[in-house]
Design a protein around this motif. Structure first.
Motif: not given
Length: 601
Positions: A329-334
């Motif tokens: 699971d990878l969290q990203v921030v636009p």
């Protein structure tokens, strides 16, 4: 008046930039590129071939519990359900409504993936319940656009096959029983459709069609034009293509890419081993929040999602086993990205339901504005909406873009635009990089300030030659004020004719924390700068590519995320490409770097 001739031409493929596009190059007071650093690199071969148990073949036995990483589950409206039952993929459509896919609707559930380049051959076995009689069409599909596809399979009853291209009947075929194997083969521009009722029977060619365009998607579809509960069981799917790059005898990583709980499309994965080297073969960007990379030997890896306009953090110690899938699971921030057009939803959100303001000329001759008109721009200046010496009145509710010539802005005068924006405290994380203010024109010239600091200017002689030029300025991150008011002020200098942002308005955005600027220089056999050379960069695994054409001996790739890339160049399609070169792009490389490649004459 006519605009300037473009100096660069770009064509990009791969993921969109989180509903945006790849940015432009550094300019402005702190982003001007002062020099180039050219690196000679060794020429290496193409990425190695794939040594799958059967090269170029993908087989899914539908053993569950989830879809294979190659698949995209497309459920455009709630209702249909996917499940795995004894080695079958089951698609259930309830009886509450129609789930159609025609030239008018796009509601049918699909299990699909990107069509391979070139020739391919794919098949499945389908079983429908005996006595299923209704207006449905289930089976294989080849999609050329969202509403243009071939459907091949049972139609209205299990023992009747139909070939259709989005509403256009191509033929029907009666069969026996409620189970059938379906197959579609592409050879060049020819698409051939086969069937057989048992695994021991020979394939029967039903029809051949000639198509000029390339397909976008292939896969499975279950559609019904009336409300009818339908259950379709697909047993085993096989796709063969020389373009398949995944080796399923090795391991692979599938990632759920999320911003909080929301899936994010576009990012692709880079995988590094314990020595920090990027590894892996076939890679697929996130669709419906899921990305994958294949051809990984057993071991422990660090995984990161990258994208020109999305921040992310790596996940370490992801274990890969041969022939198996590893989930992460990878969290990203636009990153922030705004349209500053007056009719966009971003302007009222940024301004607290405010708007652009315009101070039209002529202004008093002794004001700072007029002094700027007669002399080079000051490094800092912020127009005051309450300064009585301005000799004019600020207009609210100003439209951007719009021509304010004659009616509001006089010829041979100075005018100002102003937009007050409030940035949230969470934007503090984006102060470590430059922001991009671009895409707007000023008829005729401008000096542009952000929070009182000059960030860019465009002037020309004669004056009117710059009226159509798209501005492209850089704002240093330390000028951003998170949790406070930010002022964008644009001083315009007006010659006769149109005035203001007459054609296009600005956008404001910032690239990801891994994005870099790459310049590639090109030399011909005579060691002179080579122009009009097509250059393509492709990320390791093929998830992202970008193309440009050289001018003045180089081509620029702006906001390229970190990772390994293959570089290819050619002067024309008729010539063989030069040997590919592999380059490594480091994160936050805010200076020009490049390679020098001898190209064909």
């Amino acid at each position: 008046m006519s605009g300037p001739r473009p100096r660069r031409r770009f064509r990009r493929s791969g993921p969109s930039a989180y509903r945006g596009s790849v940015g432009n190059r550094f300019k402005g007071s702190t982003g001007v590129l002062r020099r180039s650093i050219f690196l000679m690199v060794l020429v290496i071969g193409l990425f190695g071939g794939m040594s799958a148990a059967r090269a170029g073949e993908f087989v899914d036995e539908f053993n569950g519990p989830t879809l294979h990483a190659l698949w995209e589950s497309y459920l455009p409206k709630p209702g249909p359900a996917l499940s795995f039952v004894n080695g079958t993929l089951r698609i259930d459509t309830p009886a509450d409504t129609a789930y159609n896919h025609t030239g008018f609707f796009d509601n049918a559930p699909q299990v699909r993936f990107d069509a391979p380049d070139g020739d391919f051959d794919f098949e499945t076995r389908l079983t429908l319940p005996t006595g299923s009689l209704s207006s449905y069409h289930v089976g294989l599909m080849v999609m050329f656009s969202p509403k243009d596809a071939y459907y091949w399979g049972p139609y209205q009853r299990p023992d009747q096959l139909r070939l259709e291209r989005t509403g256009s009947l191509k033929g029907t075929q009666a069969i026996t029983g409620n189970a059938v194997s379906l197959r579609i083969q592409r050879i060049g521009s020819s698409f051939r459709f086969f069937y057989r009722t048992s695994d021991s029977a020979a394939w029967m060619l039903f029809r051949s069609e000639t198509v000029s365009g390339a397909p976008l998607k292939v896969g499975l579809i279950s559609r019904n034009s009336v409300a009818y509960a339908l259950r379709a069981d697909f047993t085993r799917f096989r796709l063969s293509s020389a373009a398949l790059k995944a080796d399923f005898s090795q391991g692979w990583i599938k990632a759920n890419v999320r911003n909080g709980a929301a899936p994010v499309d576009g990012p692709w994965l880079i995988v590094r081993n314990a020595q920090g080297r990027q590894v892996g073969g076939a890679a697929y960007p996130a669709q419906s929040g899921r990305a994958a990379v294949f051809n990984l030997p057993p071991g422990a890896y660090t995984v990161k999602a990258v994208h020109p306009w999305i921040d992310s953090s790596p996940v370490q110690n992801v274990t890969v086993t041969a022939g198996q899938e590893s989930m992460v699971d990878l969290q990203v921030v636009p990153c922030p990205s705004f349209s500053l057009l007056s009719n966009s939803k971003d302007v009222p959100a940024l301004t607290g339901n405010g708007s652009w303001k315009l101070l039209p000329g002529p202004l008093n001759s002794n004001t700072p504005e007029m002094r700027l008109y007669r002399a080079p721009a000051q490094e800092s200046y912020t127009p005051s909406g309450t300064d009585a010496t301005l000799g004019g009145t600020w207009l609210s509710g100003v439209q951007v873009p719009r021509d304010y010539g004659q009616a509001s802005i006089s010829n041979n005068s100075v005018f100002w635009y102003r937009l007050d924006m409030n940035f949230p405290e969470s934007y503090r994380r984006f102060m470590d990089r430059e922001w991009i203010l671009s895409g707007f024109n000023i008829d005729d010239e401008d000096f542009t300030y952000f929070n009182g600091q000059l960030v860019g200017a465009t002037r020309s002689r004669p004056m009117f030659q710059s009226w159509l030029a798209k501005r492209d300025y850089r704002i240093p991150g330390n000028l951003i004020k998170p949790g406070g008011k930010n002022v964008l002020a644009i001083q315009g200098l007006q010659a006769p004719g149109g005035a203001g942002m007459t054609v296009s308005g600005p956008s404001l955005k910032t690239p990801s924390d891994s994005a870099s600027y790459v310049r590639i220089s090109l030399l011909g056999p005579d060691d002179k700068a080579a122009d009009e050379v097509r250059v393509k960069v492709t990320s390791l695994g093929g998830a992202y590519s970008e193309e440009g054409v050289s001018a003045e001996g180089y081509v620029e790739f702006r906001w390229l995320p970190e990772g390994e890339y293959l570089v290819e160049c050619r002067r024309s399609a008729a010539l063989d490409p030069s040997l590919p070169t592999r380059i490594s792009v480091q994160p936050k490389t805010y200076f020009t770097t490049g390679i020098t490649i001898p190209v064909l004459p």
